[in-house]
Each structure stands twice: as C-alpha cells, then as structure tokens.
Design a protein around this motif. Structure first.
Motif, PDB file in Angstrom:
ATOM      1  N   LEU A 127       0.826  -1.211   0.000  1.00 25.66           N
ATOM      2  CA  LEU A 127       0.000   0.000   0.000  1.00 25.66           C
ATOM      3  C   LEU A 127       0.859   1.260   0.000  1.00 25.66           C
ATOM      4  O   LEU A 127       0.615   2.187  -0.786  1.00 25.66           O
TER       5      LEU A 127
ATOM      6  N   ALA B  13       1.043   3.932  -3.028  1.00 28.01           N
ATOM      7  CA  ALA B  13       0.571   5.278  -2.717  1.00 28.01           C
ATOM      8  C   ALA B  13       1.629   6.343  -3.003  1.00 28.01           C
ATOM      9  O   ALA B  13       1.305   7.490  -3.312  1.00 28.01           O
TER      10      ALA B  13
ATOM     11  N   LEU C 151      -2.324   7.474   3.491  1.00 31.16           N
ATOM     12  CA  LEU C 151      -3.272   6.434   3.897  1.00 31.16           C
ATOM     13  C   LEU C 151      -4.188   6.926   5.014  1.00 31.16           C
ATOM     14  O   LEU C 151      -5.349   6.511   5.101  1.00 31.16           O
TER      15      LEU C 151
ATOM     16  N   ILE D 296     -10.160   1.576   4.127  1.00 30.69           N
ATOM     17  CA  ILE D 296      -9.653   0.300   3.656  1.00 30.69           C
ATOM     18  C   ILE D 296     -10.754  -0.748   3.784  1.00 30.69           C
ATOM     19  O   ILE D 296     -11.407  -0.854   4.830  1.00 30.69           O
TER      20      ILE D 296
ATOM     21  N   ASP E  58     -11.448   2.879  -0.461  1.00 32.72           N
ATOM     22  CA  ASP E  58     -10.384   3.486  -1.266  1.00 32.72           C
ATOM     23  C   ASP E  58      -9.305   2.450  -1.594  1.00 32.72           C
ATOM     24  O   ASP E  58      -8.667   2.521  -2.644  1.00 32.72           O
ATOM     25  N   PHE E  59      -9.112   1.521  -0.665  1.00 32.63           N
ATOM     26  CA  PHE E  59      -8.156   0.426  -0.842  1.00 32.63           C
ATOM     27  C   PHE E  59      -8.870  -0.875  -0.481  1.00 32.63           C
ATOM     28  O   PHE E  59      -9.611  -0.910   0.502  1.00 32.63           O
TER      29      PHE E  59
ATOM     30  N   THR F 157      -8.204  -5.049   0.198  1.00 34.56           N
ATOM     31  CA  THR F 157      -7.237  -6.116   0.401  1.00 34.56           C
ATOM     32  C   THR F 157      -7.974  -7.420   0.659  1.00 34.56           C
ATOM     33  O   THR F 157      -8.960  -7.448   1.402  1.00 34.56           O
TER      34      THR F 157
ATOM     35  N   ALA G 140      -7.349   1.094  -5.150  1.00 38.05           N
ATOM     36  CA  ALA G 140      -6.151   0.254  -5.176  1.00 38.05           C
ATOM     37  C   ALA G 140      -6.520  -1.114  -4.612  1.00 38.05           C
ATOM     38  O   ALA G 140      -7.342  -1.215  -3.701  1.00 38.05           O
TER      39      ALA G 140
END
Length: 319
Positions: A109, A113, A144, A149, A211-212, A214, A239
């Motif tokens: 990340l 970023a 971040l 997330i 936004d992210f 995983t 992402a």
C-alpha cells in the motif's frame, strides 16, 4: 522418528524437534521422487510449505506417513480430508504468520501510494538525467491516513490488517460471510490499548466504498472472487492488494482495470500460475510485486517452526 521438512524448516523448529529425539531431514526432494524418498527412509512426518504437493497419489503410496504438516495457513496443496480419512494427522500454523502477511499488505500500500514500485525501477536508469521529470511524475502521491480500507475476509490476517489500519488512522470496513463482528484490540507502545468493534457487511458495500481493498480469503473452488463485475462496482482510482491466494483475482480483468484507470495500482504477492506468473502482470508499471513472501520474515518462520514442533510432539505424546 524421521521427519522430512521438504520445503525447509526454521532452525528453532529443527532444534526443538531434535531435542525430543527426532531426526529432521531438510533435503529438498523433487516432487517426482518424493514417494520413493519417504518410503526408503521410513518418513513418519512430512512437513511442507506451498511448493510440495501432497495429494492422493503421495498419500496412497506412503503407508508410513502419520503426520502431514503445512508451515503456513492455506492447505490447498494437501488433500486434507483424504489424508484424515486414512488416519493421517494434518496440521498447519494458522496464526504464526498473520503479522508478517499484514505488514506486507501495507508495504504494498505504501509502495503504490507513493509510487515506490515504479520509482525504484526508473531511478537507477533515469535518475541522473531526468530527475526533475521523475519528481514531477510522482507528485500526486496520497496518504493512507483518513482513507477507507476494505478488508475482504476477517480471519486472523484480516483482523491484523485492521489493527494496523486503525493505528494509522484509517477507516476500516470489512466483508466476511462467516464473521459478523470482530473486536480489534489496538495496542500502543506504553501498554495502553483500545478495542474497536467492526461489523462486517455485504461484499457489495465494501467494493463500493473502499479506497483500498485487500483480500484475505482461501482459494476459490469456482474460479475468482474479483473480476470485471466486481471492478465495475469499485470507486474510480481504487487500489487492490492480494496477499492471499493466486486466482482470487481475475488477472486479465485486473490488467484491464489498471489500463483503464479504474484501479490506480495493485500489489500482488500471489499469482495465478505460480511459479511462472504471466509476463503482463510482472511487467505492468502499476503493480507492486513480491514472490509469495507474505510469511517470509524471521519472526514468522521462528513461530512456524516452534508451532509445528509443539503439535508434532503433542500428537505423538512426546514430552
């Protein structure tokens, strides 16, 4: 009592087993010679990581096997239920590498970023001639802190990712069909801590608002979990990080999403065709890459070795 650690074993595990009277063999035996080696040496315990396959053919051909151990979490390379039906104990180390994998998620990340994956490729070649141009091309980095997330899979690793994210000041949302709520204990250096309850929600909500994203899920029996349909539900400029299992993300659809700008960057530790990932994945400028090293820290390997040793001794009632 002979143990074959075919994919290696940390010295801590070897020492613990040797002290209990085991002979630990760390010779790397090729897959096609594995059954022959096990039978010739009377191996009772076989320890593997992700490289060695322990399927029905190996299990049927090796009557001396009593224990099959996986140094790590996923056991996709072992026919677990079949082995157990043959009265073979199957063990793994589900909690030993959680922190290491979670930290690698954030390595990817931070890399994406701040464009580290790309600048580390270009600076050695172009840094002395077009320094100002490179600087300008990386001026749109993001922080971040304050971002959202989305964690898909709130098992041990997913919860450790949440712990780090909360410590960074991120908003955490999560999806998990088996876990409704997780209480995350965020510790601080002076022994203070806070507990944060995270309610999981449907996958669609996580895809829409994060936004992210995983992923921390097992290999999918019916193909991928994230493909074109799921990418279309995500925010523009999202992402995506995958440190779980290759094939969880449709790699062709990921490439298309990166090329269109839907996904701004990706971090991959696992791949569909390991150990020969697709060239278009390996050479894509928007992907941060590691060769399946999520659990490859000294601390995790130490914990894995000790955990396997403890389980083996417990099963065989050796004190």
């Amino acid at each position: 009592m002979k143990i074959l650690a075919n994919d290696g074993l940390d010295p801590s595990g070897i020492e613990a087993l040797t002290q209990k009277g085991f002979e630990v063999i760390t010779t790397k035996v090729p897959q096609n010679l594995l059954t022959q080696f096990i039978n010739e040496h009377g191996i009772r315990t076989l320890l593997v990581r992700s490289a060695t396959q322990v399927k029905r053919d190996v299990i049927d051909a090796c009557p001396t096997l009593e224990i099959i151990g996986r140094g790590g979490v996923g056991m996709d390379n072992i026919d677990v239920e079949y082995a157990r039906s043959k009265n073979i104990h199957v063990i793994n180390t589900p909690s030993a590498s959680s922190e290491s994998v979670a930290e690698l998620v954030f390595a990817h990340l931070f890399s994406g970023a701040r464009f580290l994956h790309d600048s580390n490729r270009k600076m050695p070649v172009l840094g002395d001639t077009v320094f100002a141009k490179l600087k300008k091309s990386y001026q749109e980095g993001i922080e971040l802190r304050g971002k959202t997330i989305g964690i898909i899979g709130m098992g041990r690793i997913g919860q450790e990712v949440a712990r780090i994210a909360l410590g960074l000041g991120m908003r955490v949302i999560a999806a998990d069909s088996n876990i409704g709520k997780a209480t995350i204990k965020v510790k601080f250096y002076n022994n203070q801590f806070i507990n944060v309850d995270i309610e999981t929600e449907p996958l669609e909500g996580v895809l829409k608002h994060a936004d992210f994203i995983t992923l921390h899920v097992p290999a999918q029996k019916n193909g991928h979990m994230i493909g074109a349909a799921e990418f279309s539900q995500m925010k523009d400029g999202v992402a995506v990080i995958n440190c779980s299992r290759g094939g969880v993300i449709n790699e062709s659809d990921l490439i298309a999403a990166l090329n269109s700008g839907k996904v701004v960057f990706a971090g991959l530790d696992v791949f569909l065709n390991e150990p020969t990932p697709a060239k278009e994945i390996l050479t894509h400028p928007k992907i941060s890459l590691t060769p399946h090293t999520g659990a490859s820290t000294l601390e995790a390997q130490d914990r894995i070795g000790l955990s396997l040793a403890e389980q083996i001794c417990s099963i065989l009632q050796i004190h």
